[in-house]
Scaffold this motif. Structure first.
Motif, PDB file in Angstrom:
ATOM      1  N   ASP A 169       8.936 -36.549 -13.240  1.00  0.00           N
ATOM      2  CA  ASP A 169       9.601 -35.718 -14.243  1.00  0.00           C
ATOM      3  C   ASP A 169       8.612 -35.436 -15.360  1.00  0.00           C
ATOM      4  O   ASP A 169       7.578 -36.116 -15.486  1.00  0.00           O
ATOM      5  CB  ASP A 169      10.843 -36.406 -14.812  1.00  0.00           C
ATOM      6  N   ASP A 170       8.905 -34.435 -16.167  1.00  0.00           N
ATOM      7  CA  ASP A 170       8.049 -34.156 -17.316  1.00  0.00           C
ATOM      8  C   ASP A 170       8.891 -34.061 -18.575  1.00  0.00           C
ATOM      9  O   ASP A 170      10.106 -33.843 -18.525  1.00  0.00           O
ATOM     10  CB  ASP A 170       7.230 -32.874 -17.108  1.00  0.00           C
ATOM     11  N   THR A 171       8.248 -34.240 -19.697  1.00  0.00           N
ATOM     12  CA  THR A 171       8.908 -34.174 -20.993  1.00  0.00           C
ATOM     13  C   THR A 171       7.928 -33.604 -22.008  1.00  0.00           C
ATOM     14  O   THR A 171       6.734 -33.465 -21.727  1.00  0.00           O
ATOM     15  CB  THR A 171       9.398 -35.570 -21.433  1.00  0.00           C
ATOM     16  N   THR A 172       8.433 -33.282 -23.179  1.00  0.00           N
ATOM     17  CA  THR A 172       7.612 -32.653 -24.208  1.00  0.00           C
ATOM     18  C   THR A 172       7.235 -33.661 -25.282  1.00  0.00           C
ATOM     19  O   THR A 172       8.075 -34.450 -25.726  1.00  0.00           O
ATOM     20  CB  THR A 172       8.379 -31.491 -24.861  1.00  0.00           C
ATOM     21  N   ALA A 173       5.962 -33.668 -25.662  1.00  0.00           N
ATOM     22  CA  ALA A 173       5.493 -34.467 -26.799  1.00  0.00           C
ATOM     23  C   ALA A 173       5.125 -33.491 -27.905  1.00  0.00           C
ATOM     24  O   ALA A 173       4.065 -32.863 -27.874  1.00  0.00           O
ATOM     25  CB  ALA A 173       4.293 -35.320 -26.404  1.00  0.00           C
ATOM     26  N   GLU A 174       6.004 -33.337 -28.858  1.00  0.00           N
ATOM     27  CA  GLU A 174       5.811 -32.340 -29.912  1.00  0.00           C
ATOM     28  C   GLU A 174       4.816 -32.841 -30.954  1.00  0.00           C
ATOM     29  O   GLU A 174       4.817 -34.031 -31.301  1.00  0.00           O
ATOM     30  CB  GLU A 174       7.155 -32.024 -30.575  1.00  0.00           C
ATOM     31  N   LYS A 175       3.969 -31.955 -31.446  1.00  0.00           N
ATOM     32  CA  LYS A 175       2.947 -32.302 -32.435  1.00  0.00           C
ATOM     33  C   LYS A 175       3.101 -31.437 -33.684  1.00  0.00           C
ATOM     34  O   LYS A 175       3.723 -30.375 -33.655  1.00  0.00           O
ATOM     35  CB  LYS A 175       1.543 -32.126 -31.848  1.00  0.00           C
ATOM     36  N   ASP A 204       9.919 -26.156 -24.051  1.00  0.00           N
ATOM     37  CA  ASP A 204      10.806 -27.322 -24.009  1.00  0.00           C
ATOM     38  C   ASP A 204      12.143 -26.880 -23.425  1.00  0.00           C
ATOM     39  O   ASP A 204      12.898 -26.139 -24.062  1.00  0.00           O
ATOM     40  CB  ASP A 204      10.994 -27.882 -25.425  1.00  0.00           C
ATOM     41  N   HIS A 205      12.424 -27.325 -22.193  1.00  0.00           N
ATOM     42  CA  HIS A 205      13.645 -26.873 -21.524  1.00  0.00           C
ATOM     43  C   HIS A 205      14.906 -27.451 -22.153  1.00  0.00           C
ATOM     44  O   HIS A 205      16.007 -26.948 -21.913  1.00  0.00           O
ATOM     45  CB  HIS A 205      13.583 -27.230 -20.037  1.00  0.00           C
ATOM     46  N   VAL A 206      14.768 -28.505 -22.950  1.00  0.00           N
ATOM     47  CA  VAL A 206      15.944 -29.106 -23.594  1.00  0.00           C
ATOM     48  C   VAL A 206      16.497 -28.188 -24.666  1.00  0.00           C
ATOM     49  O   VAL A 206      17.711 -27.981 -24.787  1.00  0.00           O
ATOM     50  CB  VAL A 206      15.594 -30.487 -24.192  1.00  0.00           C
ATOM     51  N   ILE A 207      15.603 -27.606 -25.480  1.00  0.00           N
ATOM     52  CA  ILE A 207      16.036 -26.710 -26.553  1.00  0.00           C
ATOM     53  C   ILE A 207      15.793 -25.249 -26.197  1.00  0.00           C
ATOM     54  O   ILE A 207      16.085 -24.352 -26.993  1.00  0.00           O
ATOM     55  CB  ILE A 207      15.321 -27.054 -27.878  1.00  0.00           C
ATOM     56  N   SER A 208      15.225 -25.013 -24.999  1.00  0.00           N
ATOM     57  CA  SER A 208      14.999 -23.662 -24.478  1.00  0.00           C
ATOM     58  C   SER A 208      14.153 -22.787 -25.401  1.00  0.00           C
ATOM     59  O   SER A 208      14.475 -21.625 -25.648  1.00  0.00           O
ATOM     60  CB  SER A 208      16.349 -22.977 -24.193  1.00  0.00           C
TER      61      SER A 208
END
Length: 500
Positions: free
Chosen positions: A130-136, A149-153
Protein backbone atom coordinates in the motif's frame (compact mmCIF):
# COMPACT_ATOMS: atom_id res chain seq x y z
CA UNK A 1 8.63 18.35 31.85
CA UNK A 2 5.91 18.99 34.46
CA UNK A 3 5.28 15.97 36.64
CA UNK A 4 1.74 15.29 37.87
CA UNK A 5 1.92 14.70 41.62
CA UNK A 6 -1.79 14.91 42.38
CA UNK A 7 -1.91 11.23 43.30
CA UNK A 8 0.88 10.75 45.82
CA UNK A 9 0.40 6.98 45.75
CA UNK A 10 2.01 6.89 42.30
CA UNK A 11 5.36 7.73 43.91
CA UNK A 12 5.20 4.52 45.91
CA UNK A 13 5.43 2.60 42.63
CA UNK A 14 8.71 4.23 41.62
CA UNK A 15 11.06 1.56 43.05
CA UNK A 16 9.66 -0.91 40.50
CA UNK A 17 9.73 1.49 37.57
CA UNK A 18 13.25 0.61 36.42
CA UNK A 19 12.57 -3.10 36.31
CA UNK A 20 9.26 -2.57 34.51
CA UNK A 21 10.89 -0.40 31.89
CA UNK A 22 13.61 -2.98 31.44
CA UNK A 23 10.94 -5.61 30.77
CA UNK A 24 8.63 -3.48 28.63
CA UNK A 25 10.94 -1.38 26.46
CA UNK A 26 14.70 -1.73 26.71
CA UNK A 27 14.73 -5.52 26.88
CA UNK A 28 12.50 -5.63 23.80
CA UNK A 29 15.26 -4.00 21.78
CA UNK A 30 17.67 -6.54 23.21
CA UNK A 31 15.57 -9.36 21.77
CA UNK A 32 16.24 -7.99 18.28
CA UNK A 33 20.04 -8.01 18.87
CA UNK A 34 20.44 -4.57 17.35
CA UNK A 35 24.15 -4.21 18.11
CA UNK A 36 25.01 -7.58 16.56
CA UNK A 37 22.87 -6.78 13.54
CA UNK A 38 24.62 -3.46 12.95
CA UNK A 39 28.03 -5.10 13.30
CA UNK A 40 27.12 -7.88 10.88
CA UNK A 41 25.86 -5.33 8.36
CA UNK A 42 29.09 -3.31 8.83
CA UNK A 43 27.15 -0.15 9.66
CA UNK A 44 28.13 0.26 13.31
CA UNK A 45 29.88 3.52 14.17
CA UNK A 46 33.64 3.21 14.60
CA UNK A 47 34.00 6.15 16.97
CA UNK A 48 31.83 8.13 19.36
CA UNK A 49 28.56 6.76 20.69
CA UNK A 50 27.46 3.42 19.27
CA UNK A 51 24.89 3.39 16.48
CA UNK A 52 22.71 0.92 18.39
CA UNK A 53 22.44 3.28 21.39
CA UNK A 54 21.57 6.22 19.16
CA UNK A 55 18.96 4.24 17.19
CA UNK A 56 17.34 2.92 20.36
CA UNK A 57 17.22 6.45 21.73
CA UNK A 58 15.62 7.72 18.51
CA UNK A 59 13.00 4.97 18.79
CA UNK A 60 12.30 6.00 22.38
CA UNK A 61 11.92 9.62 21.25
CA UNK A 62 9.19 8.36 18.90
CA UNK A 63 7.42 6.64 21.80
CA UNK A 64 7.53 9.85 23.83
CA UNK A 65 6.19 11.85 20.88
CA UNK A 66 9.20 14.17 20.97
CA UNK A 67 11.64 15.47 18.38
CA UNK A 68 15.42 15.51 18.82
CA UNK A 69 15.26 19.23 19.50
CA UNK A 70 12.55 18.94 22.15
CA UNK A 71 14.29 15.98 23.76
CA UNK A 72 17.48 18.03 23.96
CA UNK A 73 15.51 20.79 25.70
CA UNK A 74 14.40 18.19 28.27
CA UNK A 75 17.99 16.87 28.52
CA UNK A 76 16.87 13.61 26.86
CA UNK A 77 14.81 12.81 29.97
CA UNK A 78 18.10 11.66 31.54
CA UNK A 79 18.23 8.78 29.06
CA UNK A 80 21.55 9.68 27.40
CA UNK A 81 24.44 12.00 28.07
CA UNK A 82 25.03 12.89 24.44
CA UNK A 83 24.70 15.96 22.25
CA UNK A 84 21.88 16.36 19.77
CA UNK A 85 24.28 16.68 16.83
CA UNK A 86 25.14 12.98 17.20
CA UNK A 87 21.54 12.16 16.36
CA UNK A 88 21.39 14.54 13.42
CA UNK A 89 24.58 13.04 11.98
CA UNK A 90 23.14 9.56 12.40
CA UNK A 91 20.02 10.49 10.44
CA UNK A 92 21.97 11.96 7.53
CA UNK A 93 24.65 9.25 7.18
CA UNK A 94 24.80 8.30 3.50
CA UNK A 95 26.49 4.98 4.28
CA UNK A 96 23.70 3.80 6.59
CA UNK A 97 21.75 0.91 5.03
CA UNK A 98 18.40 1.52 6.68
CA UNK A 99 16.64 -0.87 4.28
CA UNK A 100 18.63 -3.91 5.38
CA UNK A 101 18.25 -2.96 9.04
CA UNK A 102 14.44 -2.79 8.81
CA UNK A 103 14.28 -6.10 6.91
CA UNK A 104 16.47 -7.86 9.49
CA UNK A 105 14.23 -6.51 12.27
CA UNK A 106 11.26 -8.15 10.54
CA UNK A 107 13.17 -11.43 10.21
CA UNK A 108 14.07 -11.30 13.92
CA UNK A 109 10.40 -10.68 14.78
CA UNK A 110 9.39 -13.88 13.02
CA UNK A 111 12.31 -15.71 14.66
CA UNK A 112 11.26 -14.53 18.13
CA UNK A 113 7.75 -15.85 17.52
CA UNK A 114 9.24 -19.18 16.41
CA UNK A 115 11.28 -19.37 19.62
CA UNK A 116 8.01 -19.00 21.53
CA UNK A 117 6.46 -21.90 19.59
CA UNK A 118 4.38 -19.62 17.34
CA UNK A 119 4.43 -20.48 13.63
CA UNK A 120 4.06 -17.18 11.75
CA UNK A 121 3.13 -18.99 8.52
CA UNK A 122 0.66 -21.46 9.99
CA UNK A 123 -2.46 -19.41 9.28
CA UNK A 124 -3.16 -16.83 6.59
CA UNK A 125 0.24 -15.27 5.93
CA UNK A 126 0.44 -12.48 3.36
CA UNK A 127 2.55 -9.68 1.97
CA UNK A 128 0.59 -6.42 1.88
CA UNK A 129 1.34 -3.50 -0.43
CA UNK A 130 0.00 0.00 0.00
CA UNK A 131 1.09 3.61 -0.29
CA UNK A 132 0.44 6.72 1.75
CA UNK A 133 1.30 10.41 1.64
CA UNK A 134 4.00 12.09 3.72
CA UNK A 135 3.14 15.77 3.56
CA UNK A 136 5.94 18.35 3.86
CA UNK A 137 6.01 22.06 4.66
CA UNK A 138 8.84 23.26 2.44
CA UNK A 139 9.57 23.11 -1.28
CA UNK A 140 13.33 23.06 -0.57
CA UNK A 141 13.26 19.44 0.54
CA UNK A 142 15.36 17.10 -1.60
CA UNK A 143 13.23 15.43 -4.31
CA UNK A 144 10.01 16.81 -2.84
CA UNK A 145 7.12 17.28 -5.29
CA UNK A 146 3.39 17.62 -5.42
CA UNK A 147 1.72 14.24 -5.01
CA UNK A 148 -1.91 13.22 -5.21
CA UNK A 149 -3.46 12.32 -1.87
CA UNK A 150 -6.40 10.01 -2.56
CA UNK A 151 -7.75 10.50 0.97
CA UNK A 152 -8.50 14.20 0.45
CA UNK A 153 -8.60 13.92 -3.37
CA UNK A 154 -6.16 16.72 -4.10
CA UNK A 155 -2.44 17.30 -4.61
CA UNK A 156 -0.22 18.18 -1.65
CA UNK A 157 3.47 18.95 -1.23
CA UNK A 158 5.41 15.92 -0.06
CA UNK A 159 6.28 12.31 -0.94
CA UNK A 160 4.50 9.08 -1.69
CA UNK A 161 5.65 6.34 0.70
CA UNK A 162 5.11 2.79 -0.54
CA UNK A 163 5.17 0.20 2.26
CA UNK A 164 5.54 -3.58 2.11
CA UNK A 165 4.29 -5.44 5.17
CA UNK A 166 3.92 -9.07 6.13
CA UNK A 167 1.06 -10.39 8.25
CA UNK A 168 -0.02 -13.69 9.75
CA UNK A 169 -3.57 -12.48 10.24
CA UNK A 170 -2.84 -11.43 13.82
CA UNK A 171 0.14 -9.07 13.60
CA UNK A 172 1.17 -6.88 10.67
CA UNK A 173 4.78 -5.72 10.57
CA UNK A 174 6.66 -3.59 8.00
CA UNK A 175 9.42 -5.22 5.94
CA UNK A 176 10.45 -2.54 3.45
CA UNK A 177 9.38 0.81 2.02
CA UNK A 178 10.25 3.23 -0.75
CA UNK A 179 9.84 6.99 -1.12
CA UNK A 180 8.67 8.43 -4.43
CA UNK A 181 7.86 11.74 -6.04
CA UNK A 182 5.31 12.25 -8.82
CA UNK A 183 6.26 13.87 -12.11
CA UNK A 184 2.83 15.18 -12.97
CA UNK A 185 1.19 15.52 -16.35
CA UNK A 186 3.52 18.27 -17.55
CA UNK A 187 6.68 16.70 -16.10
CA UNK A 188 7.35 19.61 -13.74
CA UNK A 189 6.88 17.67 -10.45
CA UNK A 190 4.28 20.31 -9.57
CA UNK A 191 6.97 22.96 -8.99
CA UNK A 192 8.49 25.81 -10.97
CA UNK A 193 11.99 25.60 -12.42
CA UNK A 194 13.21 28.09 -9.82
CA UNK A 195 11.78 26.05 -6.96
CA UNK A 196 13.45 22.91 -8.28
CA UNK A 197 16.83 24.66 -8.47
CA UNK A 198 16.56 25.74 -4.82
CA UNK A 199 15.98 22.22 -3.54
CA UNK A 200 18.56 20.73 -1.18
CA UNK A 201 21.38 18.66 -2.73
CA UNK A 202 24.44 16.89 -1.42
CA UNK A 203 27.21 14.69 -2.78
CA UNK A 204 26.88 10.94 -2.33
CA UNK A 205 28.97 7.95 -3.23
CA UNK A 206 27.66 6.31 -6.40
CA UNK A 207 27.34 2.85 -4.79
CA UNK A 208 26.05 4.03 -1.40
CA UNK A 209 22.64 2.90 -0.04
CA UNK A 210 21.71 6.58 0.10
CA UNK A 211 22.19 7.03 -3.66
CA UNK A 212 20.13 3.91 -4.36
CA UNK A 213 17.21 5.29 -2.36
CA UNK A 214 17.51 8.70 -4.01
CA UNK A 215 17.38 7.22 -7.53
CA UNK A 216 14.45 5.07 -6.46
CA UNK A 217 12.35 8.19 -5.90
CA UNK A 218 11.91 8.65 -9.68
CA UNK A 219 11.28 5.00 -10.54
CA UNK A 220 7.95 3.28 -11.09
CA UNK A 221 6.31 2.17 -7.86
CA UNK A 222 5.37 -1.15 -9.48
CA UNK A 223 8.99 -1.90 -10.41
CA UNK A 224 10.14 -1.06 -6.90
CA UNK A 225 7.30 -3.09 -5.36
CA UNK A 226 8.42 -6.21 -7.24
CA UNK A 227 12.01 -5.67 -6.08
CA UNK A 228 10.90 -5.24 -2.45
CA UNK A 229 8.97 -8.52 -2.57
CA UNK A 230 11.94 -10.27 -4.18
CA UNK A 231 14.34 -9.03 -1.46
CA UNK A 232 11.96 -10.15 1.30
CA UNK A 233 11.59 -13.58 -0.36
CA UNK A 234 15.37 -13.98 -0.46
CA UNK A 235 15.44 -13.29 3.30
CA UNK A 236 13.18 -16.34 3.64
CA UNK A 237 10.07 -14.34 4.49
CA UNK A 238 7.70 -16.70 2.72
CA UNK A 239 3.95 -15.96 3.03
CA UNK A 240 1.42 -17.37 0.58
CA UNK A 241 -0.17 -14.25 -0.93
CA UNK A 242 0.45 -10.65 -1.95
CA UNK A 243 -2.51 -8.42 -1.07
CA UNK A 244 -3.03 -5.05 -2.74
CA UNK A 245 -5.77 -2.65 -3.77
CA UNK A 246 -6.99 -2.06 -7.32
CA UNK A 247 -4.17 0.36 -8.26
CA UNK A 248 -1.57 -2.42 -8.09
CA UNK A 249 -3.30 -4.93 -10.35
CA UNK A 250 -1.19 -4.99 -13.51
CA UNK A 251 0.65 -7.41 -15.77
CA UNK A 252 4.00 -6.19 -14.42
CA UNK A 253 3.14 -7.02 -10.80
CA UNK A 254 1.46 -10.33 -11.64
CA UNK A 255 4.41 -11.56 -13.68
CA UNK A 256 6.84 -10.41 -11.01
CA UNK A 257 4.98 -12.33 -8.29
CA UNK A 258 4.73 -15.49 -10.41
CA UNK A 259 8.45 -15.31 -11.18
CA UNK A 260 9.44 -14.73 -7.53
CA UNK A 261 7.47 -17.55 -5.96
CA UNK A 262 7.65 -20.06 -8.82
CA UNK A 263 4.03 -20.92 -8.05
CA UNK A 264 4.32 -20.70 -4.24
CA UNK A 265 3.33 -17.01 -4.07
CA UNK A 266 -0.01 -15.73 -5.36
CA UNK A 267 -1.61 -12.35 -5.92
CA UNK A 268 -4.96 -11.47 -4.36
CA UNK A 269 -6.43 -8.03 -4.75
CA UNK A 270 -9.23 -5.78 -5.87
CA UNK A 271 -9.63 -4.72 -9.49
CA UNK A 272 -11.29 -1.68 -11.03
CA UNK A 273 -14.75 -1.97 -12.49
CA UNK A 274 -13.57 -0.34 -15.70
CA UNK A 275 -12.49 -1.29 -19.19
CA UNK A 276 -10.02 -4.00 -18.17
CA UNK A 277 -10.95 -7.16 -20.01
CA UNK A 278 -10.71 -10.81 -19.03
CA UNK A 279 -10.70 -13.80 -21.36
CA UNK A 280 -13.41 -16.18 -20.12
CA UNK A 281 -14.45 -19.18 -22.21
CA UNK A 282 -12.55 -17.81 -25.19
CA UNK A 283 -14.18 -14.35 -25.20
CA UNK A 284 -12.82 -11.01 -23.98
CA UNK A 285 -15.24 -9.20 -21.68
CA UNK A 286 -14.98 -6.47 -19.06
CA UNK A 287 -16.44 -6.79 -15.57
CA UNK A 288 -19.85 -5.34 -16.44
CA UNK A 289 -20.24 -7.70 -19.40
CA UNK A 290 -19.22 -10.68 -17.25
CA UNK A 291 -21.91 -9.82 -14.70
CA UNK A 292 -24.57 -9.48 -17.38
CA UNK A 293 -23.67 -12.85 -18.91
CA UNK A 294 -23.00 -15.03 -15.87
CA UNK A 295 -25.06 -13.65 -12.95
CA UNK A 296 -28.08 -15.89 -13.48
CA UNK A 297 -26.36 -19.13 -14.34
CA UNK A 298 -23.36 -18.88 -11.96
CA UNK A 299 -24.49 -16.50 -9.24
CA UNK A 300 -24.41 -17.81 -5.65
CA UNK A 301 -25.53 -16.52 -2.27
CA UNK A 302 -23.05 -16.44 0.61
CA UNK A 303 -25.07 -16.57 3.81
CA UNK A 304 -21.98 -16.20 5.98
CA UNK A 305 -21.15 -12.73 4.63
CA UNK A 306 -24.58 -11.76 3.26
CA UNK A 307 -23.46 -11.21 -0.31
CA UNK A 308 -23.96 -12.52 -3.82
CA UNK A 309 -20.97 -13.64 -5.87
CA UNK A 310 -19.93 -15.10 -9.21
CA UNK A 311 -16.80 -17.26 -9.60
CA UNK A 312 -15.06 -17.42 -12.99
CA UNK A 313 -11.76 -18.74 -14.31
CA UNK A 314 -10.12 -16.74 -17.04
CA UNK A 315 -7.11 -14.86 -18.33
CA UNK A 316 -6.05 -11.34 -17.35
CA UNK A 317 -6.16 -8.83 -20.23
CA UNK A 318 -4.65 -10.93 -23.05
CA UNK A 319 -1.49 -11.54 -21.03
CA UNK A 320 -1.76 -15.30 -20.78
CA UNK A 321 -1.84 -15.03 -16.97
CA UNK A 322 -4.49 -17.35 -15.52
CA UNK A 323 -6.65 -15.73 -12.85
CA UNK A 324 -9.71 -16.60 -10.82
CA UNK A 325 -12.31 -13.81 -10.79
CA UNK A 326 -14.81 -13.16 -8.01
CA UNK A 327 -17.58 -10.66 -8.78
CA UNK A 328 -19.20 -9.61 -5.49
CA UNK A 329 -22.29 -7.62 -4.51
CA UNK A 330 -22.80 -6.91 -0.80
CA UNK A 331 -26.21 -6.98 0.82
CA UNK A 332 -28.81 -4.89 -1.01
CA UNK A 333 -26.23 -2.80 -2.85
CA UNK A 334 -26.54 -2.58 -6.60
CA UNK A 335 -22.79 -1.93 -7.00
CA UNK A 336 -20.54 -4.88 -7.82
CA UNK A 337 -16.89 -5.28 -6.86
CA UNK A 338 -14.28 -7.54 -8.38
CA UNK A 339 -11.55 -9.58 -6.65
CA UNK A 340 -8.81 -11.24 -8.71
CA UNK A 341 -6.32 -13.92 -7.64
CA UNK A 342 -3.73 -16.08 -9.35
CA UNK A 343 -4.61 -18.98 -7.02
CA UNK A 344 -6.92 -21.01 -9.23
CA UNK A 345 -7.99 -23.31 -6.36
CA UNK A 346 -9.13 -20.57 -3.99
CA UNK A 347 -12.77 -20.54 -2.87
CA UNK A 348 -14.79 -17.34 -2.55
CA UNK A 349 -15.03 -17.59 1.24
CA UNK A 350 -11.28 -18.02 1.61
CA UNK A 351 -10.59 -15.16 -0.80
CA UNK A 352 -12.97 -12.91 1.09
CA UNK A 353 -11.45 -13.75 4.48
CA UNK A 354 -7.86 -13.51 3.23
CA UNK A 355 -8.37 -10.12 1.59
CA UNK A 356 -9.62 -8.72 4.91
CA UNK A 357 -6.06 -9.14 6.22
CA UNK A 358 -5.08 -6.23 3.94
CA UNK A 359 -6.69 -3.79 6.35
CA UNK A 360 -3.84 -4.52 8.75
CA UNK A 361 -1.61 -2.15 6.80
CA UNK A 362 -4.21 0.61 7.08
CA UNK A 363 -4.19 0.13 10.86
CA UNK A 364 -0.37 0.16 10.87
CA UNK A 365 -0.21 3.46 8.97
CA UNK A 366 -2.88 5.00 11.18
CA UNK A 367 -1.10 3.92 14.38
CA UNK A 368 2.25 5.18 13.10
CA UNK A 369 0.74 8.56 12.24
CA UNK A 370 -1.14 8.93 15.51
CA UNK A 371 1.43 7.55 17.95
CA UNK A 372 4.85 7.74 16.28
CA UNK A 373 4.80 10.88 14.15
CA UNK A 374 5.01 9.07 10.80
CA UNK A 375 6.04 11.45 8.01
CA UNK A 376 6.46 14.48 10.25
CA UNK A 377 10.20 14.87 9.69
CA UNK A 378 10.75 18.23 7.97
CA UNK A 379 14.45 17.85 7.17
CA UNK A 380 15.53 18.92 3.69
CA UNK A 381 17.94 15.96 3.48
CA UNK A 382 16.40 12.93 1.72
CA UNK A 383 18.58 10.64 3.85
CA UNK A 384 16.95 12.01 6.99
CA UNK A 385 13.49 11.29 5.54
CA UNK A 386 14.47 7.67 4.90
CA UNK A 387 16.00 7.34 8.38
CA UNK A 388 13.00 8.89 10.14
CA UNK A 389 10.48 6.58 8.47
CA UNK A 390 12.71 3.55 9.14
CA UNK A 391 12.99 4.41 12.84
CA UNK A 392 9.22 4.86 13.01
CA UNK A 393 8.63 1.42 11.49
CA UNK A 394 11.32 -0.19 13.68
CA UNK A 395 9.61 1.23 16.75
CA UNK A 396 6.32 -0.20 15.53
CA UNK A 397 7.90 -3.66 15.15
CA UNK A 398 9.23 -3.56 18.72
CA UNK A 399 5.86 -2.42 20.05
CA UNK A 400 4.07 -5.09 17.99
CA UNK A 401 6.13 -7.78 19.72
CA UNK A 402 5.09 -6.47 23.12
CA UNK A 403 1.49 -6.20 21.95
CA UNK A 404 1.54 -9.80 20.70
CA UNK A 405 2.28 -11.23 24.14
CA UNK A 406 0.87 -8.55 26.46
CA UNK A 407 -2.45 -7.69 27.96
CA UNK A 408 -2.80 -4.39 26.11
CA UNK A 409 -5.92 -4.06 23.98
CA UNK A 410 -4.75 -1.52 21.42
CA UNK A 411 -1.49 -0.19 20.03
CA UNK A 412 -2.40 3.28 21.28
CA UNK A 413 -2.69 2.05 24.88
CA UNK A 414 0.68 0.33 24.53
CA UNK A 415 2.42 3.52 23.34
CA UNK A 416 0.76 5.56 26.11
CA UNK A 417 2.00 3.04 28.68
CA UNK A 418 5.56 3.10 27.30
CA UNK A 419 5.68 6.89 27.25
CA UNK A 420 4.29 7.04 30.78
CA UNK A 421 6.93 4.65 32.10
CA UNK A 422 9.74 6.63 30.49
CA UNK A 423 8.45 9.80 32.10
CA UNK A 424 8.20 8.02 35.45
CA UNK A 425 11.83 7.08 35.06
CA UNK A 426 12.61 10.77 34.56
CA UNK A 427 10.71 11.63 37.76
CA UNK A 428 12.54 8.86 39.63
CA UNK A 429 15.93 10.19 38.50
CA UNK A 430 14.91 13.70 39.51
CA UNK A 431 13.93 12.47 42.98
CA UNK A 432 17.25 10.64 43.34
CA UNK A 433 19.13 13.80 42.39
CA UNK A 434 17.22 15.79 45.03
CA UNK A 435 17.87 13.13 47.66
CA UNK A 436 21.56 13.16 46.82
CA UNK A 437 21.77 16.93 47.24
CA UNK A 438 19.81 16.91 50.50
CA UNK A 439 21.94 14.09 51.89
CA UNK A 440 25.15 15.86 50.92
CA UNK A 441 24.02 19.14 52.50
CA UNK A 442 23.00 17.39 55.74
CA UNK A 443 26.36 15.65 56.01
CA UNK A 444 28.21 18.89 55.39
CA UNK A 445 26.05 21.02 57.74
CA UNK A 446 25.77 18.59 60.65
CA UNK A 447 29.25 17.16 60.33
CA UNK A 448 27.95 13.59 60.28
CA UNK A 449 29.77 10.55 58.95
CA UNK A 450 27.68 8.81 56.29
CA UNK A 451 29.34 5.46 56.98
CA UNK A 452 28.28 5.55 60.63
CA UNK A 453 24.75 6.77 59.84
CA UNK A 454 23.94 4.13 57.24
CA UNK A 455 25.68 1.32 59.14
CA UNK A 456 23.76 2.27 62.29
CA UNK A 457 20.44 2.14 60.47
CA UNK A 458 21.22 -1.27 59.06
CA UNK A 459 22.54 -2.64 62.38
CA UNK A 460 20.11 -1.22 64.94
CA UNK A 461 16.83 -1.02 63.06
CA UNK A 462 14.66 -4.00 63.98
CA UNK A 463 12.22 -3.26 61.20
CA UNK A 464 13.50 -5.39 58.30
CA UNK A 465 11.30 -3.51 55.83
CA UNK A 466 12.87 -0.17 56.83
CA UNK A 467 16.36 -1.65 56.48
CA UNK A 468 15.47 -3.02 53.04
CA UNK A 469 14.22 0.39 51.96
CA UNK A 470 17.48 1.97 53.12
CA UNK A 471 19.51 -0.57 51.15
CA UNK A 472 17.36 0.02 48.09
CA UNK A 473 17.81 3.78 48.33
CA UNK A 474 21.57 3.47 48.74
CA UNK A 475 21.78 1.14 45.74
CA UNK A 476 19.62 3.48 43.68
CA UNK A 477 21.83 6.45 44.49
CA UNK A 478 24.96 4.48 43.67
CA UNK A 479 23.47 3.32 40.39
CA UNK A 480 22.20 6.78 39.47
CA UNK A 481 25.58 8.43 39.82
CA UNK A 482 27.86 5.49 39.12
CA UNK A 483 30.58 7.75 37.80
CA UNK A 484 30.26 10.36 40.56
CA UNK A 485 33.26 10.40 42.87
CA UNK A 486 31.81 12.42 45.75
CA UNK A 487 32.62 11.28 49.28
CA UNK A 488 28.92 10.76 49.96
CA UNK A 489 28.30 8.18 47.23
CA UNK A 490 31.70 6.54 47.71
CA UNK A 491 30.77 5.94 51.36
CA UNK A 492 27.39 4.58 50.35
CA UNK A 493 29.04 2.04 48.07
CA UNK A 494 31.46 1.05 50.84
CA UNK A 495 28.55 0.46 53.22
CA UNK A 496 26.72 -1.66 50.66
CA UNK A 497 29.80 -3.76 50.05
CA UNK A 498 30.30 -4.25 53.78
CA UNK A 499 26.71 -5.46 54.22
CA UNK A 500 26.66 -7.77 51.21
Amino acid sequence: MIAKLDNFSEITKLPSVKSRIGDDIFSLFGKFRLSQTLSRLCIEKRCGYSASELIQALCLFKVLGETISSMWYHKFYDLLQVGKNCFYRMLTRSSMDWRRLLAVMAVHFIGILRSRKVDFYKGTSCFILDDTTAEKATKRGERVSRVFDHVISKCVLGYKVQILCVSDGTTTIPVDFSIHREKGGDGSWGLTAGELRKQFRKKRERESPSMERLMEADRSKLDVAVEMIRRAWKLRIRPGYVLADSWYLSEKLLRGIIDIGKGALHFLGMAKMGNTTYKVEGRMKNAVELIAKYERERGHECRKYHCRYITLNGEYARTGIAVRIFLVKYGRNTTWNIIVTTDMTMSFTRAFETYQVRWGIEVLIKDCRRNLGFGKCQSNDFDAQVADITITLMTYIVAALDLRFSEYETMGQLFDSMAGELKKLTLWNTILECIEKILGNLIETLGLNIDDVVAGILRDNEDNEAADETIFLAKALADYRRTNRSNCLTSVRHVLNAHG
